[in-house]
Design an enzyme around this catalytic site. Structure first.
Site, PDB file in Angstrom:
ATOM      1  N   CYS A  10     -12.499  -4.037  -1.380  1.00 23.56           N
ATOM      2  CA  CYS A  10     -12.883  -3.103  -2.441  1.00 23.56           C
ATOM      3  C   CYS A  10     -12.220  -3.492  -3.771  1.00 23.56           C
ATOM      4  O   CYS A  10     -11.396  -4.395  -3.835  1.00 23.56           O
ATOM      5  CB  CYS A  10     -12.466  -1.688  -2.050  1.00 23.56           C
ATOM      6  SG  CYS A  10     -10.682  -1.491  -1.856  1.00 23.56           S
ATOM      7  N   CYS A  13      -8.499  -3.380  -3.677  1.00 20.73           N
ATOM      8  CA  CYS A  13      -7.942  -4.513  -2.932  1.00 20.73           C
ATOM      9  C   CYS A  13      -7.845  -5.739  -3.838  1.00 20.73           C
ATOM     10  O   CYS A  13      -6.844  -6.449  -3.839  1.00 20.73           O
ATOM     11  CB  CYS A  13      -8.804  -4.829  -1.711  1.00 20.73           C
ATOM     12  SG  CYS A  13      -8.941  -3.466  -0.552  1.00 20.73           S
TER      13      CYS A  13
END
Length: 79
Positions: A10, A13
């Protein structure tokens, strides 16, 4: 030092990886950086909310994206 970024890939991340790379560059600490995207492996670390940051198999941050300076402090304490 082995650093793992835990998460499915994501935006948070990716931001954690970017901040971790910046912290490594600023501090001069050498480390291997790995991405862990497997949910089973992430859960094995006890992380229920991503992203997670693991340093030498110890979870140091989960569920948020720390700034590079904070990451540098965490890494320096373990170097």
């Amino acid at each position: 030092m082995i650093i793992k970024i835990l998460g499915p890939g994501c935006a948070n991340c990716h931001n954690l990886e970017k901040n971790t790379r910046a912290a490594l560059a600023d501090s001069g600490i050498e480390a291997t950086l790995e991405q862990v995207t497997d949910y089973g492996e992430i859960a094995g670390y006890g992380v229920m909310k991503t992203p997670g940051l693991v340093v030498d198999e110890e979870v140091v941050v989960s569920g948020r994206v720390p700034k590079p300076a904070e990451i540098a402090e965490l890494l320096a304490a373990r170097a």
